[in-house]
Design an enzyme around this catalytic site. Sequence first.
Site, PDB file in Angstrom:
ATOM      1  N   LYS A  13     -34.463 -12.402   5.431  1.00  0.00           N
ATOM      2  CA  LYS A  13     -35.467 -13.176   6.177  1.00  0.00           C
ATOM      3  C   LYS A  13     -34.827 -13.908   7.353  1.00  0.00           C
ATOM      4  O   LYS A  13     -35.317 -13.869   8.479  1.00  0.00           O
ATOM      5  CB  LYS A  13     -36.164 -14.206   5.259  1.00  0.00           C
ATOM      6  N   ARG A  88     -43.387 -21.001  -0.657  1.00  0.00           N
ATOM      7  CA  ARG A  88     -42.582 -20.454  -1.753  1.00  0.00           C
ATOM      8  C   ARG A  88     -43.355 -20.483  -3.076  1.00  0.00           C
ATOM      9  O   ARG A  88     -42.877 -19.951  -4.069  1.00  0.00           O
ATOM     10  CB  ARG A  88     -41.413 -21.376  -1.984  1.00  0.00           C
ATOM     11  N   ARG A 127     -22.209 -12.822   1.699  1.00  0.00           N
ATOM     12  CA  ARG A 127     -22.713 -13.622   2.834  1.00  0.00           C
ATOM     13  C   ARG A 127     -21.804 -14.825   3.078  1.00  0.00           C
ATOM     14  O   ARG A 127     -21.297 -15.438   2.161  1.00  0.00           O
ATOM     15  CB  ARG A 127     -24.125 -14.136   2.557  1.00  0.00           C
ATOM     16  N   ARG A 162     -22.082 -20.477   0.744  1.00  0.00           N
ATOM     17  CA  ARG A 162     -23.034 -21.530   0.378  1.00  0.00           C
ATOM     18  C   ARG A 162     -22.811 -21.991  -1.061  1.00  0.00           C
ATOM     19  O   ARG A 162     -22.387 -21.216  -1.899  1.00  0.00           O
ATOM     20  CB  ARG A 162     -24.465 -21.002   0.526  1.00  0.00           C
ATOM     21  N   ARG A 173     -31.817 -18.024  -8.834  1.00  0.00           N
ATOM     22  CA  ARG A 173     -32.704 -17.979  -7.645  1.00  0.00           C
ATOM     23  C   ARG A 173     -33.585 -16.735  -7.684  1.00  0.00           C
ATOM     24  O   ARG A 173     -34.751 -16.777  -7.313  1.00  0.00           O
ATOM     25  CB  ARG A 173     -31.870 -17.997  -6.361  1.00  0.00           C
TER      26      ARG A 173
END
Length: 215
Positions: A13, A88, A127, A162, A173
Amino acid sequence: MRLILLGAPGAGKGTVAKMLTAMDGSVQISTGDILRGAVAAGTDLGKQAQDYMKRGDLVPDALILGIMEKRLQEPDCRKGFLLDGFPRTIPQAEALKQMLAKLGIKLDMAVNIDVPREVILDRLTTRRTCSNAKCQAIYNVKSNPPKQAGVCDKCGSPVVQREDETEAAISHRLDTYNEKTAPLVGFYEKEGMLLTVRATSSEAVIDAIKRKLAA
Ligand code: AP5
């Protein structure tokens, strides 16, 4: 362009939003980036959100709705916006509908970026993100590394993993996504504004969006 970007964590996204805003001057509104900025700055919002985020839980709807109600009224939103990570939950989607009706704004569509789970797991563990709260550029050690390892190409700040990128938090998640956020696909389908794109290439997602907008 006024879009909602839906999709599991790691679906791309943020990557798609950054590419689209560079093309047409609309703004990316990422609730995740806003919250990470607040955590880094140590604000009240950041203190309230920090523990939820670290665990991979959603922060309470009331906190997010307060942020978004203000954000959507800022002047830069007049050029168009891409909602990345909001709504969400069904209550957030209902509240957004009311906010937009009050502001007289119509959305073009909700884009559901549908990426296989194994691709997502691989992407999230590889990531890296710029640690500068104002930049938050996204990298990937395999597909899109910074030119100099560990240093942001855009602002020179350290590029880090992160806090919610541990295996346990990623798995939580994804479960939270399936339970709380996936039902939004049905919500926007009923509203007659859903575009589902099954693609792992960001360019293919953008092409599908452009084709739909032009139709
Ligand atoms: P948030 O930041 O929104 O996280 P998320 O939805 O889990 O989404 P991600 O940022 O993980 O993934 P993405 O889809 O943007 O993928 P990306 O482009 O980075 O939220 C974080 C937390 O904040 C939540 O857990 C929650 O606690 C809280 N929160 C936020 N909004 C909230 C809300 N509305 N309500 C309640 N709580 C909220 O890509 C991933 C990786 O893949 C990158 O490395 C990228 O380089 C790579 N990649 C992307 N596309 C491609 C491609 N086509 N090919 C190869 N690699 C690719």
